[in-house]
Enzyme design. Structure first.
Site, short mmCIF file in Angstrom:
data_model
loop_
_atom_site.label_atom_id
_atom_site.label_comp_id
_atom_site.label_asym_id
_atom_site.label_seq_id
_atom_site.Cartn_x
_atom_site.Cartn_y
_atom_site.Cartn_z
CB THR A 88 -13.33 -5.27 3.70
OG1 THR A 88 -12.36 -5.40 2.87
CG2 THR A 88 -14.35 -6.59 3.90
N GLY A 89 -12.62 -2.30 5.07
CA GLY A 89 -11.57 -1.28 5.29
C GLY A 89 -12.38 0.03 4.62
N GLY A 90 -13.78 0.06 4.64
CA GLY A 90 -14.26 1.38 4.04
C GLY A 90 -14.28 2.49 4.86
CB SER A 104 -9.51 5.04 6.73
OG SER A 104 -8.84 3.71 6.66
N GLY A 105 -9.04 5.91 4.17
CA GLY A 105 -8.32 5.79 2.76
C GLY A 105 -8.99 5.42 1.58
CB ILE A 106 -7.97 2.75 -0.92
CG1 ILE A 106 -6.58 3.55 -1.39
CG2 ILE A 106 -8.65 2.09 -2.06
CD1 ILE A 106 -5.71 2.52 -1.80
N GLY A 107 -10.73 2.72 0.67
CA GLY A 107 -12.09 2.05 1.05
C GLY A 107 -13.17 3.35 1.05
CB SER A 149 0.46 -3.43 -3.26
OG SER A 149 1.33 -2.58 -3.10
CE1 TYR A 209 0.82 -4.09 2.57
CE2 TYR A 209 2.12 -3.39 0.74
CZ TYR A 209 0.84 -3.31 1.20
OH TYR A 209 -0.18 -2.61 0.42
P1 NAP Z 1 -5.80 2.62 5.46
O1 NAP Z 1 -6.59 4.00 5.41
O2 NAP Z 1 -4.80 2.39 6.58
O3 NAP Z 1 -6.89 1.57 5.10
C1 NAP Z 1 -6.70 0.16 5.51
C2 NAP Z 1 -7.94 -0.35 6.18
O4 NAP Z 1 -7.96 -1.69 6.47
C3 NAP Z 1 -8.51 0.44 7.44
O5 NAP Z 1 -9.82 1.04 7.00
C4 NAP Z 1 -8.70 -0.61 8.35
O6 NAP Z 1 -9.86 -0.47 9.23
C5 NAP Z 1 -8.86 -1.79 7.56
N1 NAP Z 1 -8.15 -3.01 8.15
C6 NAP Z 1 -6.86 -3.13 8.48
N2 NAP Z 1 -6.83 -4.40 9.34
C7 NAP Z 1 -8.17 -4.88 9.29
C8 NAP Z 1 -8.76 -6.04 10.09
N3 NAP Z 1 -8.04 -6.84 10.63
N4 NAP Z 1 -10.14 -6.18 9.84
C9 NAP Z 1 -10.94 -5.36 9.15
N5 NAP Z 1 -10.54 -4.18 8.56
C10 NAP Z 1 -9.16 -3.99 8.70
O7 NAP Z 1 -4.98 2.68 4.11
P2 NAP Z 1 -5.20 2.34 2.29
O8 NAP Z 1 -3.91 2.83 1.80
O9 NAP Z 1 -6.58 3.07 2.06
O10 NAP Z 1 -5.22 0.76 2.39
C11 NAP Z 1 -6.22 0.36 1.78
C12 NAP Z 1 -5.66 -1.07 1.01
O11 NAP Z 1 -4.84 -0.51 -0.06
C13 NAP Z 1 -4.76 -2.17 1.84
O12 NAP Z 1 -5.07 -3.21 1.54
C14 NAP Z 1 -3.34 -1.67 1.35
O13 NAP Z 1 -2.56 -2.55 1.52
C15 NAP Z 1 -3.60 -1.20 -0.12
N6 NAP Z 1 -2.55 -0.47 -0.66
C16 NAP Z 1 -2.28 0.91 -0.31
C17 NAP Z 1 -1.44 1.69 -0.82
C18 NAP Z 1 -1.17 2.98 -0.37
O14 NAP Z 1 0.02 3.49 -0.79
N7 NAP Z 1 -1.84 3.71 0.40
C19 NAP Z 1 -0.62 1.07 -2.03
C20 NAP Z 1 -0.86 -0.17 -2.25
C21 NAP Z 1 -1.99 -1.10 -1.77
P3 NAP Z 1 -9.77 -0.71 10.82
O15 NAP Z 1 -8.37 -0.20 11.29
O16 NAP Z 1 -10.80 0.13 11.42
O17 NAP Z 1 -9.93 -2.18 10.81
#
Ligand code: NAP
Length: 249
Positions: A12-14, A16-19, A137, A150
């Site tokens: 899920t969330g695949g 962008s970013g980490i996904g 996180s 958060y």
């Molecule tokens: P990101 O690129 O913004 O990824 C977040 C992803 O979650 C997006 O692909 C988004 O896709 C999806 N998403 C958000 N709301 C959603 C919903 N209601 N239904 C389905 N998908 C949803 O940022 P990221 O950093 O890769 O984040 C991925 C995970 O890592 C998150 O759980 C975040 O809390 C965690 N994390 C990140 C960091 C950091 O510093 N980057 C640190 C600790 C933890 P859509 O918008 O298309 O739905």
């Protein structure tokens, strides 16, 4: 030998970013990957980058029908899931004083409720020996100003891992969390209305990280691969911190 040869993964969330980095790595290691998220265009661009062995399903983790549609498609096409990465997440930083009901509901609706029902609805398809990786996180166990909702949501995710490890032990399913530190993705930009504001957030996390930089999504993907594959075969109920030392301070 590829580490996920012939495996079926859902991320899920695949889009962008980490996904996305995780989906790319899993496909490189031989998996077929389903990526799920709300933005269809983002998913299609991600699929084009991944290139092969990927399928996109648009949907919202807060919506039961969308989750049912996701897993019905996987059931119909592959009949099983070997690896589930519950990675979708949302942040809109607010302090205790500022926190609105809407912010709380969206944060917990996505990060906690959405994640719980993602895993619950995937369960009938998860095969014996399967792996569930949830993205928490370091905010779950650090006091970070303005992360009221958060951080608490991510602490819930960490808690799920303990309970589910015990509940799923008879099915041979391993459940683990990854706690990233500050990783350079769009979620950092989402925390400020301006580029200058986002740059400040990046600079402050860089200064707080002993390795003196932000992490890259590929570095979290490597941890996810470890937990998803046989390399992590004796790791269960754990929280793998990947943060450049940030939480050591
Ligand atoms: P990101 O690129 O913004 O990824 C977040 C992803 O979650 C997006 O692909 C988004 O896709 C999806 N998403 C958000 N709301 C959603 C919903 N209601 N239904 C389905 N998908 C949803 O940022 P990221 O950093 O890769 O984040 C991925 C995970 O890592 C998150 O759980 C975040 O809390 C965690 N994390 C990140 C960091 C950091 O510093 N980057 C640190 C600790 C933890 P859509 O918008 O298309 O739905």
């Amino acid at each position: 030998m590829s580490k996920l040869q012939g495996k079926v993964a859902v991320i899920t969330g695949g889009g962008s970013g980490i996904g996305l980095a995780t989906a790319q790595r899993f496909v490189k290691e031989g998996a077929f990957v389903y990526i799920f998220g709300r933005r269809q265009r983002e998913l299609e661009e991600a699929a084009a980058l991944i290139g092969k062995n990927v399928s996109t399903i648009p949907g919202d983790v807060r919506n039961s029908d969308d989750l049912d549609r996701l897993f019905a498609k996987v059931h119909h096409e592959r009949a099983r899931i070997d690896v589930l990465v519950a990675n979708s997440g949302f942040i809109d930083p607010q302090s205790l004083v500022e926190t609105t009901e809407a912010n709380f509901d969206k944060t917990f609706g996505t990060n906690v409720r959405g994640l719980l029902f993602t895993v619950q609805k995937a369960l009938p398809l998860i095969s014996e020996g399967g792996s569930i990786v949830v993205i928490s996180s370091i905010a779950a166990f650090k006091g970070i100003p303005n992360y009221t909702g958060y951080s608490a949501s991510k602490a819930s995710v960490r808690s799920f891992v303990r309970t589910w490890t015990v509940e799923l032990k008879d099915r041979g399913i391993r459940v683990n969390a990854i706690s990233p530190g500050a990783i350079d993705t769009a979620i950092i930009d989402a925390q400020s209305p301006t580029k200058e504001g986002a740059d400040k957030i990046r600079a402050s996390f860089t200064a707080a990280t002993p390795l003196n930089r932000l992490g890259q999504p590929e570095e979290i993907a490597a941890a996810a691969l470890f937990l998803a594959s046989h390399e992590g075969s004796f790791v269960a109920g754990a929280d793998l911190v990947v943060d450049g030392g940030l939480s050591a301070l």
